[in-house]
Motif scaffolding. Structure first.
Motif, PDB file in Angstrom:
ATOM      1  N   PRO A 119       0.744  -1.234   0.000  1.00  0.00           N
ATOM      2  CA  PRO A 119       0.000   0.000   0.000  1.00  0.00           C
ATOM      3  C   PRO A 119       0.792   1.314   0.000  1.00  0.00           C
ATOM      4  CG  PRO A 119      -1.082  -1.654   1.311  1.00  0.00           C
ATOM      5  CD  PRO A 119       0.087  -2.317   0.653  1.00  0.00           C
ATOM      6  N   ILE A 155      -0.357  -7.543   6.889  1.00  0.00           N
ATOM      7  CA  ILE A 155      -1.324  -6.447   6.764  1.00  0.00           C
ATOM      8  C   ILE A 155      -2.262  -6.639   5.566  1.00  0.00           C
ATOM      9  CG2 ILE A 155       0.180  -4.937   5.373  1.00  0.00           C
ATOM     10  CD1 ILE A 155      -1.538  -3.354   8.210  1.00  0.00           C
ATOM     11  N   CYS A 192      -9.686  -2.603   2.799  1.00  0.00           N
ATOM     12  CA  CYS A 192      -9.630  -1.168   3.099  1.00  0.00           C
ATOM     13  C   CYS A 192      -9.990  -0.328   1.869  1.00  0.00           C
ATOM     14  CB  CYS A 192      -8.217  -0.826   3.567  1.00  0.00           C
ATOM     15  SG  CYS A 192      -7.965   0.918   3.869  1.00  0.00           S
ATOM     16  N   ARG A 199      -9.160   2.685   1.487  1.00  0.00           N
ATOM     17  CA  ARG A 199      -8.135   3.684   1.223  1.00  0.00           C
ATOM     18  C   ARG A 199      -7.049   3.146   0.298  1.00  0.00           C
ATOM     19  NH1 ARG A 199      -7.548   8.121   4.346  1.00  0.00           N
ATOM     20  NH2 ARG A 199      -8.219   7.194   6.294  1.00  0.00           N
ATOM     21  N   LEU A 200      -7.123   1.854   0.010  1.00  0.00           N
ATOM     22  CA  LEU A 200      -6.016   1.214  -0.699  1.00  0.00           C
ATOM     23  C   LEU A 200      -5.472   2.035  -1.876  1.00  0.00           C
ATOM     24  CD1 LEU A 200      -4.164  -1.231  -0.928  1.00  0.00           C
ATOM     25  CD2 LEU A 200      -5.909  -2.373  -2.250  1.00  0.00           C
ATOM     26  N   CYS A 224      -3.650   5.026  -0.453  1.00  0.00           N
ATOM     27  CA  CYS A 224      -2.980   4.824   0.833  1.00  0.00           C
ATOM     28  C   CYS A 224      -1.611   5.494   0.853  1.00  0.00           C
ATOM     29  CB  CYS A 224      -2.816   3.330   1.089  1.00  0.00           C
ATOM     30  SG  CYS A 224      -1.743   2.986   2.482  1.00  0.00           S
ATOM     31  N   SER A 257       0.126   5.273   3.973  1.00  0.00           N
ATOM     32  CA  SER A 257       0.612   4.863   5.295  1.00  0.00           C
ATOM     33  C   SER A 257       1.891   4.040   5.135  1.00  0.00           C
ATOM     34  CB  SER A 257      -0.438   4.008   6.001  1.00  0.00           C
ATOM     35  OG  SER A 257      -1.619   4.730   6.112  1.00  0.00           O
ATOM     36  N   PHE A 291       4.215   2.590  11.338  1.00  0.00           N
ATOM     37  CA  PHE A 291       3.309   1.769  12.144  1.00  0.00           C
ATOM     38  C   PHE A 291       3.880   1.636  13.548  1.00  0.00           C
ATOM     39  CE2 PHE A 291       0.018  -0.391   9.513  1.00  0.00           C
ATOM     40  CZ  PHE A 291       0.201   0.379   8.387  1.00  0.00           C
ATOM     41  N   ASP A 341      -5.097   4.016   9.883  1.00  0.00           N
ATOM     42  CA  ASP A 341      -5.719   4.704   8.740  1.00  0.00           C
ATOM     43  C   ASP A 341      -6.718   3.845   7.976  1.00  0.00           C
ATOM     44  OD1 ASP A 341      -4.301   6.985   9.227  1.00  0.00           O
ATOM     45  OD2 ASP A 341      -2.584   6.335   8.040  1.00  0.00           O
ATOM     46  N   PHE A 342      -6.932   2.628   8.454  1.00  0.00           N
ATOM     47  CA  PHE A 342      -7.885   1.741   7.773  1.00  0.00           C
ATOM     48  C   PHE A 342      -9.201   2.486   7.543  1.00  0.00           C
ATOM     49  CE2 PHE A 342     -11.528  -1.096   7.951  1.00  0.00           C
ATOM     50  CZ  PHE A 342     -11.203  -2.020   6.970  1.00  0.00           C
TER      51      PHE A 342
HETATM   52  S1  SF4 Z   1      -4.624   2.661   5.117  1.00  0.00           S
HETATM   53 FE1  SF4 Z   1      -3.748   0.931   6.271  1.00  0.00          FE
HETATM   54  S2  SF4 Z   1      -5.186  -0.756   5.947  1.00  0.00           S
HETATM   55 FE2  SF4 Z   1      -5.634   0.816   4.418  1.00  0.00          FE
HETATM   56  S3  SF4 Z   1      -4.463   0.192   2.597  1.00  0.00           S
HETATM   57 FE3  SF4 Z   1      -3.178   1.622   3.762  1.00  0.00          FE
HETATM   58  S4  SF4 Z   1      -1.940   0.332   5.106  1.00  0.00           S
HETATM   59 FE4  SF4 Z   1      -3.629  -0.923   4.369  1.00  0.00          FE
END
Ligand code: SF4
Ligand code: SF4
Ligand code: SF4
Lengths: 502, 414
Positions: free
Chosen positions: A380, A437, A444, A446-447, A450, A452, A457, A467-468
């Motif tokens: 991601p 993950i 998710c 947000r993929l 994303c 993140s 983490f 951030d899920f």
């Molecule tokens: S925000 Fe978190 S759960 Fe969602 S895609 Fe990114 S790393 Fe994965």
């Protein structure tokens, strides 16, 4: 992730169809149509079912019913409203990707020293944070630095360049880099002597400018890209103090002015400013000050909110200031927003929103030739290691960038063995994280957007993601941006015309 | 459409999968899903009303009942709705138009955006190279001396590759294939035993997919060394004069060895087209591509059969991505390079060379074509196409236009 999401702004109803990367105005009948479709109710029975279940809705749209049903079915033929979740591929990292990133390295960052002649209250290596190694006043020695350069010089001999007119930044970072000029000068000379001619290298440095005066001739001669850390006027600069606690403002401003006076062309071309926003300055104040004094528009950043020392959380949040909130405090908000357009949080957010979620955005020629219906990403939000840069600390540890904690080095350099990068263990480390993950990311919303990075983490061994984004959260996200676009539709056109995303 | 009778104000919107544009003093809406069109005259009042469409700000505008009636917009709106290309919705209590993304490309590498950032264009420059042709011999039929078709090989005087060509091509091939896995075309005279054996020697070890182009009369003496179905295929050129026996030999070879084979049948008249079709039907062969061939005397054949006709264009369905692509580059030529026996590399054999492979690096030549090339980036931006409503519906300019020396291949505009 469901392929079609219906959402509302206060004034309008929309749908987003991820299969087609399309936003549409949604007719009120379509949501029930979609539900019936999912239940595999034959389209012939929809009218009856809706009349029974939603009599008011039916009454209101009875006349339009056939048209919107036909349009719904037409869209379905085009791949809209799929029942199955969106097919997404999150690919594992391969060692060849690490190789390519190393072949095409864009930036080498050397932590020249971890000493500093200031003691900024919010420094990433100061009391507010706890995720770094103890600073022991170590300087990076030139022998190690040259070993890093040698590694790449040898590598390029074996593997022909994949890029043309490749520019590469060789950056000196600290602590305060000007405290270790002998290292910098040796590295510059080595690069000038040994780098292949096809590489357009460019030296760069971030400095607090306390020692600018005596080094400015050299920096100008070598055309260093110089990023000056300056938070604004005297009050704004008051977190940037020396070891005796005295504000650095009076020391540095005359030196920066001297640079501007002595080397006006160099200053105009190669010098930039960066300001950190906190509770003693504002975006507007910084913009005005730097514009007035130096005729420049500074970059603006927020304090890093990861790795905060648990004992200093309150103090951190007292100091922290969000850029968007600071902007709201502007007296001349419109003017400030105009000057700062590209950096505006809403513009950046909208940029991500439009580039990731619509089919209007294309990054490379290659993308015209491949189907982008299914997303293909590596883990991601984390970059492929070394695709952005390689960072070498003063103690000789190697990281993919300087913004992350020091717990997981990806390699090391010493005088005897040179630069050691074990691709296989890097790949294993990244993919182990990914395997922990991936189930979450696959669910998710947000993929596609994303950001993140895994290094942020809290517990990289047992990751859970703050951030899920679930479906409700996604609906809210879509709604917020569509509302922004309803209010300020020209933003999207300006982003399209003016901004080049990397 | 909301049919409340008292609803006097509307929002009119165009779907994001439709295009809105002005040409020939008319506004057009083209639906990229079903190819449906709608249009209306482009008056200055409407131009003001539709400013958000035209400037790509929002694909939704406010329309009052009076405006619709005054500008006689009902038929246009009806056509848009019937084609599912947009809609007219009651404004109700809404004070703001809905937001519909204009279908306008945001291309990161567009010249205008890149300005001087050549680095961006030069990054991973290899990924833009899709196919490369190695010309080893200008003649593919040894006996009667037939040149390769003009549209493929052009009028350039090309001297056959000299002895020792391997020494010129090999370092280049080596550099190329380390980082690249596109398609290699080999144009050669297969029945020249010496050439054939060096082709096998040079190209067989290369992992990229290879297509050997040759004349039907020019059968390779042996397929040993080249015969790997996964990385080789054959395109065999046939003309109306070709002996049926030669075709049969290839077919036989195919059935014996299972090679990938495509006949490229050059067609310059209706009669030849019929002959080819007959042969295909008789022998139940499908892997034949009928290739219109301009021989300098058959312009009429092209005008009759090859030129595009409006009735075809009207029903053409071109998806958004293809339209975006046609706006940015030539979809026929992009990503293709040609290497001639003298070591000169071309984006198109009829254009100026990009440089000599022994003197200029391949990334530099690709970059050159990407940044200022006349071939990869040649699009329909010249008259008459530039002012034609089908500008991006028509395929990119091709070799046929070059051969006929015309900017367009249609009956619409002279
Ligand atoms: S925000 Fe978190 S759960 Fe969602 S895609 Fe990114 S790393 Fe994965
Ligand atoms: S913060 Fe993470 S994603 Fe960003 S450059 Fe550093 S390692 Fe890569
Ligand atoms: S004028 Fe050009 S764009 Fe228009 S139909 Fe003819 S070839 Fe196509």
């Amino acid at each position: 992730m469901e392929a079609t999401v219906f959402f509302n702004t206060p004034q309008h109803s929309y749908l987003y169809d991820a299969t087609n990367k399309a936003f549409m105005h949604a007719h009120p009948l379509w949501k029930p149509f979609k539900a019936l479709e999912d239940q595999e109710v034959s389209a012939e029975d929809w009218e009856e079912r809706i009349r029974d279940s939603f009599p008011l809705l039916y009454e209101q749209y009875q006349v339009d019913f056939p048209y919107y049903k036909k349009k719904f079915l037409f869209l379905k033929e085009q791949g809209f409203f799929q029942k199955l979740p969106l097919k997404r591929t999150i690919s594992e990292l391969g060692s060849e990707q690490v190789d390519r990133a190393l072949d095409d390295i864009h930036q080498m960052v050397f932590e020249v020293t971890n000493r500093c002649n200031l003691s900024c209250k919010y420094c990433g290596y100061g009391e507010l944070y706890s995720n770094y190694d103890v600073r022991e006043g170590v300087d990076l020695n030139a022998a190690k630095g040259k070993k890093v350069l040698d590694y790449f010089i040898e590598r390029w001999k074996l593997r022909p360049p994949r890029s043309y007119k490749r520019e590469m930044y060789i950056s000196f970072y600290g602590g305060e880099p000007l405290l270790n000029m002998p290292f910098i000068k040796e590295m510059v000379a080595y690069v000038e002597q040994h780098f292949p001619k096809e590489i357009n290298y460019q030296f760069s440095m971030t400095s607090n400018c306390v020692l600018l005066q005596k080094n400015m001739d050299y920096l100008a001669e070598k055309n260093f890209h110089l990023l000056i850390s300056l938070d604004g006027n005297e009050e704004a600069q008051s977190y940037r103090v020396n070891h005796a606690g005295i504000n650095s403002f009076a020391t540095i401003i005359p030196q920066i002015k001297a640079l501007k006076e002595n080397y006006p062309d160099y200053f105009g071309e190669s010098v930039q400013f960066n300001a950190v926003i906190h509770n003693r300055n504002t975006v507007e104040g910084v913009l005005d000050f730097v514009k007035r004094e130096f005729d420049k528009t500074p970059r603006i950043s927020e304090l890093n909110d990861s790795g905060i020392n648990p004992e200093k959380v309150d103090e951190f949040f007292k100091t922290f200031q969000n850029i968007a909130v600071s902007l709201e405090k502007s007296k001349h908000r419109e003017r400030t927003e105009q000057t700062y357009f590209i950096e505006l949080p809403k513009v950046r957010g909208l940029g991500i929103f439009t580039t990731r979620f619509t089919d209007n955005y294309v990054r490379t020629y290659d993308e015209f030739f491949i189907s982008t219906n299914c997303e293909r990403l590596y883990s991601p939000g984390t970059c492929i290691p070394f695709s952005k840069k390689i960072f070498v600390t003063s103690t000789g540890k190697v990281y993919p960038c300087e913004r992350i904690g020091e717990d997981h080095p990806l390699g090391s350099v010493d005088e005897v063995n040179g630069l050691q990068i074990d691709r296989e263990s890097i790949v294993a480390f990244y993919n182990t994280f990914l395997s922990k993950i991936i189930t979450l990311c696959n669910r998710c919303y947000r993929l596609a957007s994303c950001s993140s990075c895994m290094y942020y983490f809290k517990d990289i061994e047992h990751p859970t993601c703050e951030d899920f984004l679930n479906r409700n959260g996604f609906e809210q996200y879509l709604s917020d941006y569509m509302q922004l676009l309803e209010n300020e539709p020209h933003l999207q056109a300006r982003i399209r015309e003016e901004i080049t995303f990397s | 459409m909301n049919t409340e009778e008292h609803a006097m104000n509307y929002y009119f919107y165009i779907e994001n999968y439709s295009l809105f544009f002005e040409k020939e003093e008319r506004f057009f809406v083209y639906n990229t899903y079903n190819g449906k069109w709608a249009d209306c005259p482009a008056s200055s009042e409407l131009r003001t009303l539709f400013t958000p469409f035209l400037e790509g700000i929002n694909y939704a505008v406010f329309l009052s009942d009076e405006a619709i009636t005054a500008y006689q917009l009902w038929p246009f709106i009806e056509a848009v709705r019937e084609g599912f290309s947009g809609d007219l919705i009651s404004a109700g209590d809404a004070t703001m138009a809905p937001f519909l993304f204009p279908s306008l490309l945001d291309f990161r590498l567009e010249k205008r955006k890149l300005d001087k950032k050549e680095r961006e264009l030069g990054q991973e420059v290899y990924s833009n190279l899709k196919e490369i042709s190695f010309f080893l011999h200008p003649r593919i039929v040894p006996e009667n001396g037939l040149f390769l078709p003009e549209q493929i090989f052009y009028s350039k005087e090309i001297v056959p590759v000299a002895e020792g060509w391997q020494q010129v091509y090999l370092p280049f091939l080596h550099q190329l294939t380390i980082n690249w896995d596109g398609i290699i075309h080999i144009w050669c005279n297969c029945c020249d035993e010496k050439m054939w054996s060096s082709v096998c020697e040079v190209f067989a070890p290369i992992p990229a997919f290879k297509i050997v182009h040759t004349a039907v009369e020019s059968m390779p003496p042996s397929l040993e060394g080249l015969l790997n179905k996964d990385t080789f295929s054959y395109e065999v050129y046939v003309t109306d004069d070709s002996e049926e026996e030669c075709l049969n030999k290839w077919l036989q070879l195919q059935s014996e060895t299972d090679i990938e084979l495509l006949f490229q049948w050059l067609i310059s008249s209706e009669k030849e087209w019929e002959n080819a079709s007959d042969w295909m039907e008789r022998n139940q062969i499908e892997h034949v591509n009928l290739l219109p061939y301009y021989n300098g005397e058959n312009r009429f054949f092209f005008e009759e059969h090859i030129y595009v006709k409006e009735k075809d264009l009207l029903f053409e369905i071109i998806n958004k991505k293809d339209i975006f692509a046609r706006k940015m580059f030539n979809t026929n030529y992009f990503g293709k390079l040609f290497l001639c026996p003298d070591g000169q590399l071309y984006a198109h054999p009829a254009d100026d060379s990009l440089g000599k492979i022994s003197e200029v690096s391949l990334p530099e030549m690709i970059h050159q074509e990407l940044s200022e090339g006349r071939t990869w980036l040649s699009i329909r931006d010249q008259e008459p196409c530039a002012s034609c409503r089908y500008q991006w519906i028509c395929p990119s300019p091709s070799d046929l236009e070059r051969a006929l020396d015309r900017p367009n291949l249609c009956h619409l505009k002279k």
